[in-house]
Design an enzyme around this catalytic site. Structure first.
Site, PDB file in Angstrom:
ATOM      1  N   GLU A 127       0.774  -1.134   0.049  1.00  0.00           N
ATOM      2  CA  GLU A 127      -0.132  -0.009   0.178  1.00  0.00           C
ATOM      3  C   GLU A 127       0.914   1.268  -0.130  1.00  0.00           C
ATOM      4  O   GLU A 127       0.644   2.211   0.886  1.00  0.00           O
ATOM      5  CB  GLU A 127      -0.815  -0.003   1.297  1.00  0.00           C
ATOM      6  CG  GLU A 127      -1.714  -1.195   1.170  1.00  0.00           C
ATOM      7  CD  GLU A 127      -2.974  -1.305   2.290  1.00  0.00           C
ATOM      8  OE1 GLU A 127      -2.927  -0.324   3.006  1.00  0.00           O
ATOM      9  OE2 GLU A 127      -3.628  -2.225   2.369  1.00  0.00           O
ATOM     10  N   ASN A 169       1.909  -5.252  -2.883  1.00  0.00           N
ATOM     11  CA  ASN A 169       0.635  -5.547  -2.791  1.00  0.00           C
ATOM     12  C   ASN A 169      -0.054  -4.109  -2.694  1.00  0.00           C
ATOM     13  O   ASN A 169       0.422  -3.351  -1.807  1.00  0.00           O
ATOM     14  CB  ASN A 169       0.575  -6.560  -1.631  1.00  0.00           C
ATOM     15  CG  ASN A 169      -0.643  -6.934  -1.262  1.00  0.00           C
ATOM     16  OD1 ASN A 169      -1.196  -7.403  -2.177  1.00  0.00           O
ATOM     17  ND2 ASN A 169      -1.169  -6.791  -0.138  1.00  0.00           N
ATOM     18  N   HIS A 205     -10.375  -5.809  -2.471  1.00  0.00           N
ATOM     19  CA  HIS A 205     -11.744  -5.416  -1.497  1.00  0.00           C
ATOM     20  C   HIS A 205     -12.713  -4.940  -2.140  1.00  0.00           C
ATOM     21  O   HIS A 205     -12.593  -3.663  -2.583  1.00  0.00           O
ATOM     22  CB  HIS A 205     -10.794  -4.621  -0.068  1.00  0.00           C
ATOM     23  CG  HIS A 205     -10.005  -5.193   0.576  1.00  0.00           C
ATOM     24  ND1 HIS A 205     -10.387  -6.567   1.328  1.00  0.00           N
ATOM     25  CD2 HIS A 205      -8.617  -5.111   0.911  1.00  0.00           C
ATOM     26  CE1 HIS A 205      -9.106  -6.858   1.818  1.00  0.00           C
ATOM     27  NE2 HIS A 205      -7.926  -5.960   1.685  1.00  0.00           N
ATOM     28  N   GLU A 232      -6.215 -10.351  -1.254  1.00  0.00           N
ATOM     29  CA  GLU A 232      -7.124 -10.239  -0.031  1.00  0.00           C
ATOM     30  C   GLU A 232      -8.555 -10.060  -0.351  1.00  0.00           C
ATOM     31  O   GLU A 232      -9.365  -9.183   0.127  1.00  0.00           O
ATOM     32  CB  GLU A 232      -6.742  -8.934   0.749  1.00  0.00           C
ATOM     33  CG  GLU A 232      -5.271  -8.917   0.863  1.00  0.00           C
ATOM     34  CD  GLU A 232      -4.983  -7.759   1.811  1.00  0.00           C
ATOM     35  OE1 GLU A 232      -5.742  -6.898   2.307  1.00  0.00           O
ATOM     36  OE2 GLU A 232      -3.647  -7.391   1.873  1.00  0.00           O
ATOM     37  N   ASP A 234     -12.297  -9.887  -0.765  1.00  0.00           N
ATOM     38  CA  ASP A 234     -13.707  -9.811   0.056  1.00  0.00           C
ATOM     39  C   ASP A 234     -14.793  -8.927  -0.850  1.00  0.00           C
ATOM     40  O   ASP A 234     -14.327  -8.272  -1.421  1.00  0.00           O
ATOM     41  CB  ASP A 234     -13.703  -9.770   1.274  1.00  0.00           C
ATOM     42  CG  ASP A 234     -12.899  -8.377   1.863  1.00  0.00           C
ATOM     43  OD1 ASP A 234     -12.665  -7.432   1.007  1.00  0.00           O
ATOM     44  OD2 ASP A 234     -12.490  -8.489   3.055  1.00  0.00           O
TER      45      ASP A 234
HETATM   46  O1  G3I Z   1      -4.786  -7.646  18.971  1.00  0.00           O
HETATM   47  C1  G3I Z   1      -5.187  -6.703  19.361  1.00  0.00           C
HETATM   48  C2  G3I Z   1      -5.902  -6.703  21.205  1.00  0.00           C
HETATM   49  O2  G3I Z   1      -5.041  -7.308  21.744  1.00  0.00           O
HETATM   50  C3  G3I Z   1      -6.414  -5.612  21.388  1.00  0.00           C
HETATM   51  O3  G3I Z   1      -7.460  -5.875  22.487  1.00  0.00           O
HETATM   52  C4  G3I Z   1      -7.550  -5.218  20.285  1.00  0.00           C
HETATM   53  C5  G3I Z   1      -8.221  -3.855  20.432  1.00  0.00           C
HETATM   54  O4  G3I Z   1      -8.607  -3.139  19.391  1.00  0.00           O
HETATM   55  O5  G3I Z   1      -6.934  -5.195  19.152  1.00  0.00           O
HETATM   56  C6  G3I Z   1      -6.349  -5.995  18.519  1.00  0.00           C
HETATM   57  O6  G3I Z   1      -5.420  -5.888  17.162  1.00  0.00           O
HETATM   58  C7  G3I Z   1      -6.277  -5.504  16.180  1.00  0.00           C
HETATM   59  C8  G3I Z   1      -5.620  -6.514  15.283  1.00  0.00           C
HETATM   60  O7  G3I Z   1      -6.575  -6.370  13.939  1.00  0.00           O
HETATM   61  C9  G3I Z   1      -6.095  -8.053  15.509  1.00  0.00           C
HETATM   62  O8  G3I Z   1      -7.491  -8.262  15.603  1.00  0.00           O
HETATM   63  C10 G3I Z   1      -6.038  -4.010  15.488  1.00  0.00           C
HETATM   64  O9  G3I Z   1      -6.685  -3.351  16.538  1.00  0.00           O
HETATM   65  C11 G3I Z   1      -6.689  -3.985  14.324  1.00  0.00           C
HETATM   66  O10 G3I Z   1      -6.212  -2.751  14.013  1.00  0.00           O
HETATM   67  C12 G3I Z   1      -6.069  -5.012  13.547  1.00  0.00           C
HETATM   68  O11 G3I Z   1      -6.872  -4.629  12.292  1.00  0.00           O
HETATM   69  C13 G3I Z   1      -6.315  -5.453  11.142  1.00  0.00           C
HETATM   70  C14 G3I Z   1      -5.871  -4.153  10.142  1.00  0.00           C
HETATM   71  O12 G3I Z   1      -5.234  -5.012   8.847  1.00  0.00           O
HETATM   72  C15 G3I Z   1      -4.953  -3.285  10.423  1.00  0.00           C
HETATM   73  O13 G3I Z   1      -4.855  -2.345   9.696  1.00  0.00           O
HETATM   74  C16 G3I Z   1      -7.386  -6.534  10.506  1.00  0.00           C
HETATM   75  O14 G3I Z   1      -7.349  -7.563  11.277  1.00  0.00           O
HETATM   76  C17 G3I Z   1      -6.539  -6.874   9.345  1.00  0.00           C
HETATM   77  O15 G3I Z   1      -7.599  -7.668   8.428  1.00  0.00           O
HETATM   78  C18 G3I Z   1      -6.260  -5.783   8.191  1.00  0.00           C
HETATM   79  O16 G3I Z   1      -5.732  -6.300   7.082  1.00  0.00           O
HETATM   80  C19 G3I Z   1      -5.471  -5.402   6.168  1.00  0.00           C
HETATM   81  C20 G3I Z   1      -4.209  -5.941   5.308  1.00  0.00           C
HETATM   82  O17 G3I Z   1      -3.031  -5.962   6.217  1.00  0.00           O
HETATM   83  C21 G3I Z   1      -3.753  -4.913   4.297  1.00  0.00           C
HETATM   84  N1  G3I Z   1      -4.700  -4.778   3.306  1.00  0.00           N
HETATM   85  C22 G3I Z   1      -5.949  -4.025   3.984  1.00  0.00           C
HETATM   86  C23 G3I Z   1      -6.488  -5.198   5.004  1.00  0.00           C
HETATM   87  C24 G3I Z   1      -7.761  -4.702   5.576  1.00  0.00           C
HETATM   88  O18 G3I Z   1      -7.794  -3.637   6.537  1.00  0.00           O
END
Ligand code: G3I
Length: 300
Positions: A127, A169, A205, A232, A234
């Site tokens: 990105e 990517n 997406h 990715e 969806d």
């Molecule tokens: O693990 C912590 C947990 O300990 C905490 O309590 C909780 C509270 O918010 O957060 C948890 O971490 C989260 C993590 O996902 C695991 O669930 C983060 O806040 C959250 O920001 C994170 O989101 C991820 C996101 O990327 C971050 O930008 C999504 O799961 C993940 O699906 C998403 O994936 C991205 C790709 O990497 C790149 N392309 C876009 C895609 C969708 O946004």
């Protein structure tokens, strides 16, 4: 064939899912994972904040869980993502200039070296291009270290793991548009100058429509001499969900260098989105979109 992975394999492709280490204890989740998919991508576990929470102190426990889940199931493992402007550890967010550049390249080297020989393809840089009509780079702390940060990352990744395919990517690249053309021009430049790059990831997406140039966009990247992966996928649930999934699948199958498709989660309840964008419902039942993808894989 009767599963996504087996049907894709008959066409010389893989069909993967992004998975989370924290869900591997869920038996419905792991049943679907091991029966339907032959590639995995860690949804968060190999990102910079997860693997280097303190500078120079690497933690691979959860990344290794994903790796071992994939390898033990005979699946490919996509590495995601070595460098990204988001999900950086706090210490990296506060660096700039040479200190950040050196830290970033060290990160690429150490993580790629830890997984050397085990990763099918790495998202080396994620990105880095701007949305909208500019076709240029996104501003970020990494970009401010100099425009050559992307090629430096690819060279470091190649040196650390020569066997892994190295991908760029991005999202909103799901057709021929200013952003995907900016990336196209970068890949063309890299190929002409011998910067190591093997593949482009189109995240995909998607909402309620698919760009009419979706397949042509895959084809133009393939024509540069790189593989393309749908990384990715969806799709917003609505009248068109099953049709859009089928169209993406057909487009990949139509381009020889489109080597596989990854959906960004397994069940709707596992998704980062709240619009039920995946192939299985929250109870793990196959949706119409699942059948549509399977039929598209088995046709063709
Ligand atoms: O693990 C912590 C947990 O300990 C905490 O309590 C909780 C509270 O918010 O957060 C948890 O971490 C989260 C993590 O996902 C695991 O669930 C983060 O806040 C959250 O920001 C994170 O989101 C991820 C996101 O990327 C971050 O930008 C999504 O799961 C993940 O699906 C998403 O994936 C991205 C790709 O990497 C790149 N392309 C876009 C895609 C969708 O946004």
């Amino acid at each position: 064939a009767t599963t996504l992975g087996a049907s894709a394999a008959e066409k010389g492709r893989y069909f993967g899912a992004a998975i989370a280490a924290g869900r591997l204890g869920d038996s419905t989740y792991t049943r679907l994972l091991t029966t339907e998919f032959n590639s995995v991508t860690p949804e968060n576990e190999m990102k910079w904040d997860a693997t280097e929470p303190q500078q120079g102190r690497f933690t691979f426990t959860n990344g290794d869980r994903i790796l071992n889940q994939g390898l033990s199931n005979g699946s490919k493992v996509r590495g995601h993502a070595l460098l990204w402007h988001a999900q950086q550890p706090g210490w990296a967010q506060s660096l700039s200039g040479t200190a950040l550049r050196n830290a970033a390249i060290n990160h690429v080297t150490q993580v790629a070296a830890h997984y050397k020989g085990k990763i099918y393809a790495w998202d080396v840089v994620n990105e880095a291009f701007a949305d909208g009509g500019s076709g240029g780079r996104r501003d970020s702390n990494l970009q401010r270290t100099g425009n050559d940060w992307i090629e430096a990352a690819f060279r470091a990744a190649r040196a650390a793991d020569p066997a892994a395919k190295l991908c760029y990517n991005d999202y909103n690249t799901d057709g021929i548009n200013a952003k995907s053309t900016g990336i196209y021009n970068m890949v063309r430049d890299f190929k002409s100058r011998g910067v190591p790059i093997d593949c482009v990831g189109l995240q995909s997406h998607l909402g309620t429509t698919i760009d009419s140039s979706y397949q042509a966009n895959i084809q133009r990247f393939a024509d540069l001499g790189v593989d393309v992966q749908i990384t990715e996928l969806d799709v917003q649930q609505g009248g068109n969900q099953a049709n859009i999934y089928a169209a993406v699948t057909r487009a990949c199958l139509a381009v020889a260098r489109c080597t596989g498709i990854t959906v960004w989660g397994i069940r709707d309840s596992d998704s980062w989105r709240n619009d039920n964008p995946l192939l299985f419902d929250g109870s793990g039942n196959k949706k119409a979109a699942y059948t549509s993808v399977l039929n598209a894989l088995n046709a063709g």
